[in-house]
Motif scaffolding. Structure first.
Motif, PDB file in Angstrom:
ATOM      1  N   PRO A 146       0.800  -1.232   0.000  1.00  0.00           N
ATOM      2  CA  PRO A 146       0.000   0.000   0.000  1.00  0.00           C
ATOM      3  C   PRO A 146       0.827   1.273   0.000  1.00  0.00           C
ATOM      4  N   GLY A 147       2.128   1.178   0.218  1.00  0.00           N
ATOM      5  CA  GLY A 147       2.977   2.356   0.207  1.00  0.00           C
ATOM      6  C   GLY A 147       3.308   2.855  -1.181  1.00  0.00           C
ATOM      7  N   GLN A 148       2.998   2.062  -2.224  1.00  0.00           N
ATOM      8  CA  GLN A 148       3.318   2.492  -3.585  1.00  0.00           C
ATOM      9  C   GLN A 148       2.467   3.690  -3.981  1.00  0.00           C
ATOM     10  N   LYS A 149       2.969   4.483  -4.914  1.00  0.00           N
ATOM     11  CA  LYS A 149       2.342   5.758  -5.239  1.00  0.00           C
ATOM     12  C   LYS A 149       1.177   5.654  -6.217  1.00  0.00           C
ATOM     13  N   SER A 150       1.071   4.549  -6.932  1.00  0.00           N
ATOM     14  CA  SER A 150       0.012   4.389  -7.930  1.00  0.00           C
ATOM     15  C   SER A 150      -0.837   3.168  -7.615  1.00  0.00           C
ATOM     16  N   ILE A 151      -1.970   3.052  -8.290  1.00  0.00           N
ATOM     17  CA  ILE A 151      -2.811   1.867  -8.101  1.00  0.00           C
ATOM     18  C   ILE A 151      -2.897   1.085  -9.406  1.00  0.00           C
ATOM     19  N   ASP A 152      -3.092  -0.205  -9.270  1.00  0.00           N
ATOM     20  CA  ASP A 152      -3.207  -1.075 -10.433  1.00  0.00           C
ATOM     21  C   ASP A 152      -4.415  -0.687 -11.277  1.00  0.00           C
ATOM     22  N   LYS A 153      -4.297  -0.907 -12.561  1.00  0.00           N
ATOM     23  CA  LYS A 153      -5.364  -0.523 -13.489  1.00  0.00           C
ATOM     24  C   LYS A 153      -6.700  -1.179 -13.127  1.00  0.00           C
ATOM     25  N   GLN A 154      -6.679  -2.455 -12.802  1.00  0.00           N
ATOM     26  CA  GLN A 154      -7.933  -3.142 -12.473  1.00  0.00           C
ATOM     27  C   GLN A 154      -8.570  -2.576 -11.218  1.00  0.00           C
ATOM     28  N   LEU A 155      -7.747  -2.277 -10.242  1.00  0.00           N
ATOM     29  CA  LEU A 155      -8.263  -1.686  -9.008  1.00  0.00           C
ATOM     30  C   LEU A 155      -8.860  -0.309  -9.277  1.00  0.00           C
ATOM     31  N   ALA A 156      -8.208   0.454 -10.147  1.00  0.00           N
ATOM     32  CA  ALA A 156      -8.731   1.762 -10.531  1.00  0.00           C
ATOM     33  C   ALA A 156     -10.081   1.614 -11.235  1.00  0.00           C
ATOM     34  N   LYS A 157     -10.191   0.635 -12.100  1.00  0.00           N
ATOM     35  CA  LYS A 157     -11.456   0.398 -12.799  1.00  0.00           C
ATOM     36  C   LYS A 157     -12.575   0.062 -11.814  1.00  0.00           C
ATOM     37  N   ASP A 158     -12.258  -0.779 -10.849  1.00  0.00           N
ATOM     38  CA  ASP A 158     -13.265  -1.178  -9.858  1.00  0.00           C
ATOM     39  C   ASP A 158     -13.746   0.022  -9.044  1.00  0.00           C
ATOM     40  N   MET A 159     -12.807   0.865  -8.630  1.00  0.00           N
ATOM     41  CA  MET A 159     -13.190   2.029  -7.824  1.00  0.00           C
ATOM     42  C   MET A 159     -13.941   3.057  -8.671  1.00  0.00           C
ATOM     43  N   LEU A 160     -13.551   3.217  -9.931  1.00  0.00           N
ATOM     44  CA  LEU A 160     -14.288   4.113 -10.822  1.00  0.00           C
ATOM     45  C   LEU A 160     -15.729   3.647 -11.005  1.00  0.00           C
ATOM     46  N   THR A 161     -15.914   2.340 -11.044  1.00  0.00           N
ATOM     47  CA  THR A 161     -17.268   1.794 -11.175  1.00  0.00           C
ATOM     48  C   THR A 161     -18.114   2.188  -9.974  1.00  0.00           C
ATOM     49  N   VAL A 162     -17.555   2.064  -8.787  1.00  0.00           N
ATOM     50  CA  VAL A 162     -18.283   2.430  -7.570  1.00  0.00           C
ATOM     51  C   VAL A 162     -18.648   3.912  -7.583  1.00  0.00           C
ATOM     52  N   LEU A 163     -17.708   4.741  -7.979  1.00  0.00           N
ATOM     53  CA  LEU A 163     -17.884   6.187  -7.866  1.00  0.00           C
ATOM     54  C   LEU A 163     -18.637   6.838  -9.024  1.00  0.00           C
ATOM     55  N   LEU A 164     -18.464   6.314 -10.242  1.00  0.00           N
ATOM     56  CA  LEU A 164     -18.967   7.036 -11.421  1.00  0.00           C
ATOM     57  C   LEU A 164     -20.026   6.306 -12.239  1.00  0.00           C
ATOM     58  N   ARG A 165     -20.365   5.091 -11.880  1.00  0.00           N
ATOM     59  CA  ARG A 165     -21.258   4.332 -12.773  1.00  0.00           C
ATOM     60  C   ARG A 165     -22.621   4.982 -12.975  1.00  0.00           C
ATOM     61  N   SER A 166     -23.099   5.738 -11.978  1.00  0.00           N
ATOM     62  CA  SER A 166     -24.404   6.395 -12.137  1.00  0.00           C
ATOM     63  C   SER A 166     -24.263   7.870 -12.516  1.00  0.00           C
ATOM     64  N   ARG A 167     -23.020   8.308 -12.790  1.00  0.00           N
ATOM     65  CA  ARG A 167     -22.776   9.731 -13.038  1.00  0.00           C
ATOM     66  C   ARG A 167     -22.184  10.033 -14.410  1.00  0.00           C
ATOM     67  N   TRP A 168     -21.517   9.035 -14.994  1.00  0.00           N
ATOM     68  CA  TRP A 168     -20.765   9.304 -16.221  1.00  0.00           C
ATOM     69  C   TRP A 168     -21.117   8.276 -17.300  1.00  0.00           C
ATOM     70  N   PRO A 169     -21.927   8.664 -18.264  1.00  0.00           N
ATOM     71  CA  PRO A 169     -22.329   7.727 -19.320  1.00  0.00           C
ATOM     72  C   PRO A 169     -21.158   7.151 -20.123  1.00  0.00           C
ATOM     73  N   LEU A 170     -20.034   7.860 -20.196  1.00  0.00           N
ATOM     74  CA  LEU A 170     -18.892   7.377 -20.965  1.00  0.00           C
ATOM     75  C   LEU A 170     -18.020   6.386 -20.197  1.00  0.00           C
ATOM     76  N   LEU A 171     -18.386   6.089 -18.956  1.00  0.00           N
ATOM     77  CA  LEU A 171     -17.546   5.190 -18.156  1.00  0.00           C
ATOM     78  C   LEU A 171     -17.339   3.822 -18.813  1.00  0.00           C
ATOM     79  N   PRO A 172     -18.374   3.154 -19.334  1.00  0.00           N
ATOM     80  CA  PRO A 172     -18.133   1.849 -19.978  1.00  0.00           C
ATOM     81  C   PRO A 172     -17.133   1.947 -21.127  1.00  0.00           C
ATOM     82  N   ALA A 173     -17.236   3.002 -21.932  1.00  0.00           N
ATOM     83  CA  ALA A 173     -16.298   3.175 -23.051  1.00  0.00           C
ATOM     84  C   ALA A 173     -14.889   3.424 -22.531  1.00  0.00           C
ATOM     85  N   PHE A 174     -14.784   4.191 -21.449  1.00  0.00           N
ATOM     86  CA  PHE A 174     -13.467   4.480 -20.885  1.00  0.00           C
ATOM     87  C   PHE A 174     -12.845   3.211 -20.305  1.00  0.00           C
ATOM     88  N   GLN A 175     -13.645   2.393 -19.688  1.00  0.00           N
ATOM     89  CA  GLN A 175     -13.106   1.159 -19.108  1.00  0.00           C
ATOM     90  C   GLN A 175     -12.676   0.174 -20.202  1.00  0.00           C
TER      91      GLN A 175
END
Length: 229
Positions: A146-175
């Motif tokens: 957890p001390g690393q400065k970046s997050i793995d792409k898959q983990l980022a995708k999962d968190m983006l889903t939680v935060l933006l799935r009902s807010r950003w219509p382009l999220l599926p295309a971005f993922q």
């Protein structure tokens, strides 16, 4: 002739009517809600303990079941944000007491009643930005390092889903774009830029400014979107 005497007062009938009136008043008055107490909150915390020190993922899953929400529900992330949890799926005693004290809840039913308060965070632009920033750090806590400065792409995708799935219509295309992109990590600057991009370019990228200060990652996404339209 003398004055007529008035009817005698029947004490038993008067007292009976008075008692009935008082009973009706008691029934009509709403019962006062029990106030928040740290002691009751502590006992509630202990009901989910899976170790001596903290509520771990097993206890958090039980909390989700009791609240009738899934672990992926954004409200659980807002709750962790309110408690300032440092590790995903875990509530320490200090985090729990701090967050629940702020919310003034000491029971599962009380927390359910506070869902509108948690949902209000999602509607406030300033608070949501702080939640989004917190989501990045929270995701990092799930990493083996957890001390690393970046997050793995898959983990980022999962968190983006939680935060933006009902807010950003382009999220599926971005993922989908991320799936096909060779990058392996998302850094903090890219993460916060994704939020800003999602707010500026909600449903399309037609107004995208190629000379703007966007990360190359988003330049590439826009280029792909334009090629696909």
């Amino acid at each position: 002739m003398g004055k007529a005497k008035g009817a005698k007062r029947n004490p038993s009938k008067t007292e009976g009517a008075s008692k009935k009136s008082k009973a009706a008043d008691k029934r009509s008055k709403p019962k006062a809600k029990a106030e928040y107490t740290p002691g009751r909150c502590l006992q509630w915390f202990k009901s989910y303990l899976t170790t001596d020190a903290a509520i771990t993922p097993d206890g958090t899953m039980q909390l989700c079941d009791d609240l009738n929400v899934t672990p992926e529900n954004v409200l659980l992330l807002v709750l962790a944000f309110k408690c300032q949890c440092q590790r995903m799926g875990t509530f320490t005693h200090e985090e729990w007491m701090q967050g629940m004290s702020e919310l003034r809840v000491d029971s599962t039913e009380g927390l359910k009643a506070k869902f509108p308060v948690l949902e209000a965070v999602l509607q406030d632009p300033v608070e949501f930005k702080e939640l989004f920033r917190y989501g990045y750090q929270f995701a990092k806590s799930a990493l083996e390092t957890p001390g690393q400065k970046s997050i793995d792409k898959q983990l980022a995708k999962d968190m983006l889903t939680v935060l933006l799935r009902s807010r950003w219509p382009l999220l599926p295309a971005f993922q989908t774009f991320l799936d096909n992109n060779p990058i392996k990590i998302i850094n903090r600057d890219q993460w916060m830029s994704i939020l800003e991009f999602s707010q500026v370019h909600v449903g399309d990228v037609e107004a995208y400014d190629e000379n703007g200060a966007w990360p190359v990652l988003l330049d590439d996404f826009v280029e792909q979107q334009k090629m696909n339209t």
